[in-house]
Design a protein around this motif. Structure first.
Motif, PDB file in Angstrom:
ATOM      1  N   ALA A 104      25.077 -57.359  25.577  1.00 22.59           N
ATOM      2  CA  ALA A 104      24.205 -57.225  26.742  1.00 22.59           C
ATOM      3  C   ALA A 104      22.845 -56.665  26.346  1.00 22.59           C
ATOM      4  CB  ALA A 104      24.860 -56.327  27.786  1.00 22.59           C
ATOM      5  N   THR A 105      22.842 -55.721  25.429  1.00 16.06           N
ATOM      6  CA  THR A 105      21.572 -55.143  24.972  1.00 16.06           C
ATOM      7  C   THR A 105      20.738 -56.187  24.235  1.00 16.06           C
ATOM      8  OG1 THR A 105      22.604 -52.970  24.823  1.00 16.06           O
ATOM      9  CG2 THR A 105      20.553 -53.288  23.599  1.00 16.06           C
ATOM     10  N   ARG A 106      21.394 -56.960  23.379  1.00  9.40           N
ATOM     11  CA  ARG A 106      20.684 -58.028  22.670  1.00  9.40           C
ATOM     12  C   ARG A 106      20.107 -59.043  23.652  1.00  9.40           C
ATOM     13  NH1 ARG A 106      23.739 -62.588  19.467  1.00  9.40           N
ATOM     14  NH2 ARG A 106      23.704 -63.349  21.564  1.00  9.40           N
ATOM     15  N   SER A 107      20.898 -59.424  24.635  1.00  8.16           N
ATOM     16  CA  SER A 107      20.447 -60.385  25.638  1.00  8.16           C
ATOM     17  C   SER A 107      19.294 -59.812  26.469  1.00  8.16           C
ATOM     18  CB  SER A 107      21.611 -60.771  26.536  1.00  8.16           C
ATOM     19  OG  SER A 107      21.195 -61.647  27.541  1.00  8.16           O
ATOM     20  N   PHE A 108      19.370 -58.544  26.823  1.00 13.16           N
ATOM     21  CA  PHE A 108      18.314 -57.906  27.603  1.00 13.16           C
ATOM     22  C   PHE A 108      16.983 -57.968  26.872  1.00 13.16           C
ATOM     23  CE2 PHE A 108      15.863 -53.964  28.268  1.00 13.16           C
ATOM     24  CZ  PHE A 108      15.492 -54.163  29.589  1.00 13.16           C
ATOM     25  N   TYR A 109      16.977 -57.580  25.609  1.00  5.47           N
ATOM     26  CA  TYR A 109      15.723 -57.597  24.848  1.00  5.47           C
ATOM     27  C   TYR A 109      15.228 -59.018  24.596  1.00  5.47           C
ATOM     28  CZ  TYR A 109      15.848 -52.588  24.166  1.00  5.47           C
ATOM     29  OH  TYR A 109      15.842 -51.236  24.375  1.00  5.47           O
ATOM     30  N   ARG A 110      16.137 -59.954  24.341  1.00  6.00           N
ATOM     31  CA  ARG A 110      15.726 -61.347  24.142  1.00  6.00           C
ATOM     32  C   ARG A 110      15.100 -61.901  25.415  1.00  6.00           C
ATOM     33  NH1 ARG A 110      20.398 -65.013  24.008  1.00  6.00           N
ATOM     34  NH2 ARG A 110      19.887 -65.112  26.183  1.00  6.00           N
ATOM     35  N   ASN A 111      15.730 -61.651  26.562  1.00  8.30           N
ATOM     36  CA  ASN A 111      15.191 -62.154  27.824  1.00  8.30           C
ATOM     37  C   ASN A 111      13.867 -61.498  28.178  1.00  8.30           C
ATOM     38  OD1 ASN A 111      17.310 -63.926  28.137  1.00  8.30           O
ATOM     39  ND2 ASN A 111      18.484 -62.545  29.443  1.00  8.30           N
ATOM     40  N   ALA A 112      13.739 -60.200  27.905  1.00  8.70           N
ATOM     41  CA  ALA A 112      12.463 -59.521  28.169  1.00  8.70           C
ATOM     42  C   ALA A 112      11.351 -60.119  27.321  1.00  8.70           C
ATOM     43  CB  ALA A 112      12.600 -58.025  27.900  1.00  8.70           C
ATOM     44  N   ARG A 113      11.670 -60.413  26.076  1.00  8.23           N
ATOM     45  CA  ARG A 113      10.666 -61.040  25.192  1.00  8.23           C
ATOM     46  C   ARG A 113      10.289 -62.430  25.703  1.00  8.23           C
ATOM     47  NH1 ARG A 113      12.045 -64.278  21.308  1.00  8.23           N
ATOM     48  NH2 ARG A 113      14.117 -63.381  21.111  1.00  8.23           N
ATOM     49  N   LEU A 114      11.287 -63.197  26.146  1.00 11.39           N
ATOM     50  CA  LEU A 114      11.008 -64.541  26.649  1.00 11.39           C
ATOM     51  C   LEU A 114      10.226 -64.509  27.963  1.00 11.39           C
ATOM     52  CD1 LEU A 114      14.402 -66.326  25.882  1.00 11.39           C
ATOM     53  CD2 LEU A 114      12.208 -66.657  24.727  1.00 11.39           C
ATOM     54  N   ILE A 115      10.492 -63.519  28.812  1.00 18.47           N
ATOM     55  CA  ILE A 115       9.747 -63.398  30.075  1.00 18.47           C
ATOM     56  C   ILE A 115       8.284 -63.088  29.801  1.00 18.47           C
ATOM     57  CG2 ILE A 115       9.467 -61.935  32.123  1.00 18.47           C
ATOM     58  CD1 ILE A 115      12.567 -61.708  32.157  1.00 18.47           C
ATOM     59  N   ARG A 116       8.027 -62.236  28.827  1.00 18.63           N
ATOM     60  CA  ARG A 116       6.646 -61.859  28.500  1.00 18.63           C
ATOM     61  C   ARG A 116       5.901 -62.947  27.738  1.00 18.63           C
ATOM     62  NH1 ARG A 116       9.208 -56.658  27.195  1.00 18.63           N
ATOM     63  NH2 ARG A 116       8.732 -55.251  28.916  1.00 18.63           N
TER      64      ARG A 116
END
Length: 126
Positions: free
Chosen positions: A75-87
């Motif tokens: 979940a932590t990996r997914s959170f940071y990946r998604n935050a990077r993709l959103i930005r």
């Protein structure tokens, strides 16, 4: 105003939901690991097949606790990946349903195991 605030907030809410799920799995794993105390109490000291019984609940409980820990990492990996993709300014395809499918399969297997396990314990109380 923060750019993409609603998307970032949704990503954070999803992350926190996964963390709650993982903590619940770990708590349920601890409960299962200690399930033998409950069965001995409810059967009022009836003789149980303690070798199989204790080993099954201990291993299943430990597995659920480890699954919760792994789920936190994913979940932590997914959170940071998604935050990077959103930005990011570029568009990208979504590809994130594999973890959900594996977790669903594991929880269905757990439910079937618990039904069989409790049924076996209840039928062997005589």
């Amino acid at each position: 105003m923060i750019p993409h605030f609603s998307d970032l907030s949704a990503n954070e809410r999803t992350y926190l939901a996964w963390i709650r799920t993982a903590v619940s799995l770990m708590g349920f794993g601890f409960l299962i690991e200690r399930f033998d105390v409950f069965l001995v109490y409810t059967t009022r000291g009836a003789v149980l097949d303690s070798g199989l019984h204790l080993r099954a609940s201990e291993w299943l409980g430990l597995g659920m606790i480890l699954l919760g820990a792994v789920l936190i990492l994913l979940a932590t990996r997914s959170f940071y990946r998604n935050a990077r993709l959103i930005r990011a300014e570029t568009e990208s395809a979504y590809h994130g349903a594999a973890v959900e499918r594996v977790l669903t399969a594991l929880l269905v297997a757990l439910a079937l195991f618990l039904v069989a396990y409790v049924g076996y314990q209840l039928t062997n109380l005589h």
